[in-house]
Design an enzyme around this catalytic site. Structure first.
Site, mmCIF file in Angstrom:
data_model
loop_
_atom_site.group_PDB
_atom_site.id
_atom_site.type_symbol
_atom_site.label_atom_id
_atom_site.label_comp_id
_atom_site.label_asym_id
_atom_site.label_seq_id
_atom_site.Cartn_x
_atom_site.Cartn_y
_atom_site.Cartn_z
ATOM 1 N N ASP A 67 11.449 -6.361 59.154
ATOM 2 C CA ASP A 67 11.630 -5.885 60.529
ATOM 3 C C ASP A 67 12.751 -6.690 61.184
ATOM 4 O OD1 ASP A 67 11.058 -4.279 62.738
ATOM 5 O OD2 ASP A 67 9.587 -5.684 63.543
ATOM 6 N N ASN B 283 14.065 -10.131 66.603
ATOM 7 C CA ASN B 283 13.363 -11.064 65.718
ATOM 8 C C ASN B 283 14.282 -12.157 65.185
ATOM 9 O OD1 ASN B 283 10.739 -10.138 65.875
ATOM 10 N ND2 ASN B 283 11.003 -8.623 64.251
ATOM 11 N N ASP C 298 8.772 -13.796 62.847
ATOM 12 C CA ASP C 298 7.885 -12.639 62.684
ATOM 13 C C ASP C 298 8.082 -11.915 61.354
ATOM 14 O OD1 ASP C 298 5.993 -10.730 63.040
ATOM 15 O OD2 ASP C 298 7.012 -9.672 64.671
#
Length: 328
Positions: free
Chosen positions: A201, A206, A217
């Site tokens: 992701d 992030n 994360d």
């Protein structure tokens, strides 16, 4: 109880503080909630004025083995000097349990927002992604899934079919647009790419910046193609995206090889993310945090826009993929 029915309403501040106290941590500040809908994440300070983040995982989403694989990957990355936020170990364990919840404690890492339009920062991110993927290639995840059509397209399609919150006047057109998009992605999708452990992701939100990038994360870490960790960093029109991608790949290839044939997966992956994200919102609707924060999900206008988005993405899938300049 499955993860769709679960809410965090029993996760009280006292429960969180008791869990931390079991690990020898006394909270000396309030618990500041951080932006996370899937899990519950809080920042706090202990009596020695050290700052931490505690993350309580949504039950049933990931198995214990899958979460431990995420943690192991983060620790491997730290060992290989890749800047990631990795969990702390208590009595040799990074995954902790309290009153039916699994949780992990991280050092609180500050930083500025990564600037996606800053060429120097983009180069640094590309270089460190190359290093991250070097570690990711050492072995695959055993328990965590691969990026594929079933999870990202076909299962969400059934979620849409069953969803009562999609306005009846919009549902038929939306499902038709979904089916057309699924067919287009299926035609473009390839399975002959090399897979590795990914961040999963890797978007600008992030990545923090502290004299260099810091990746946070890893909750969506999976096996998949390297391009998955690159394409979400791109923004703007095709010319801008081409320049950004060339910057990333040039820096990436200082430390790791990149198969440019994977560039053809960018738009299929984008379509898969659009579909998966929308199904995720529907699946989580039973959690009170979702109607509160996404009230527009039941509106007619929203589903009209989603139908249009799916139609436009289908058109893009029928166009030639992004091309790098001839030097590549």
């Amino acid at each position: 109880m499955n993860d769709n029915a679960f809410t965090f309403q029993t996760l009280h501040p006292e429960t969180i503080m008791d869990a931390l106290f079991e690990q020898g941590i006394m909270v000396d500040s309030g618990l500041t909630p951080l932006n996370s809908y899937e899990n519950r994440v809080y920042q706090f300070q202990d009596e020695d004025r050290r700052r931490f983040v505690v993350k309580f995982y949504r039950p049933e989403r990931w198995s214990v083995d899958q979460i431990r694989e995420e943690h192991q990957f983060a620790l491997e990355l730290v060992k290989d000097e890749v800047p990631v936020a990795a969990p702390l170990a208590f009595n040799g364990q990074t995954l902790l349990a309290h009153q039916g919840y699994h949780y992990a404690i991280f050092p609180s890492v500050g930083g500025r927002q990564f600037e996606a339009d800053n060429i120097d920062q983009m180069e640094a991110v590309g270089r460190y992604l190359g290093r991250l993927h070097q570690t990711g290639r050492k072995r695959p995840f055993t328990f965590r899934p691969d990026i594929g059509l079933a999870e990202y397209l076909f299962e969400p399609r059934q979620v849409f079919e069953d969803a009562a919150l999609i306005p009846s006047g919009q549902k038929a057109a939306f499902l038709k647009a979904t089916d057309t998009l699924l067919s287009a992605v299926t035609e473009c999708w390839r399975t002959d790419f090399a897979t590795l452990r990914l961040h999963g992701d890797c978007h600008a939100g992030n990545i923090l910046w502290r004299d260099g990038p810091l990746f946070v994360d890893l909750d969506d870490a999976r096996n998949g193609p390297a391009i998955q960790d690159l394409w979400m960093l791109l923004n703007g029109d095709k010319a801008e995206q081409r320049m950004q991608l060339e910057t990333i790949i040039e820096a990436y290839e200082e430390v790791s090889e990149f198969d440019t044939a994977e560039i053809g997966l960018i738009e299929p992956l984008r379509a898969m993310r659009l579909v998966y994200y929308l199904a995720w919102l529907i699946r989580r609707w039973g959690d009170p945090a979702f109607p509160k924060n996404f009230p527009w999900l039941t509106g007619e206008d929203y589903w009209q826009r989603q139908t249009t988005t799916f139609i436009e993405q289908t058109k893009i899938l029928h166009e030639p993929p992004l091309q790098l300049t001839p030097m590549y």
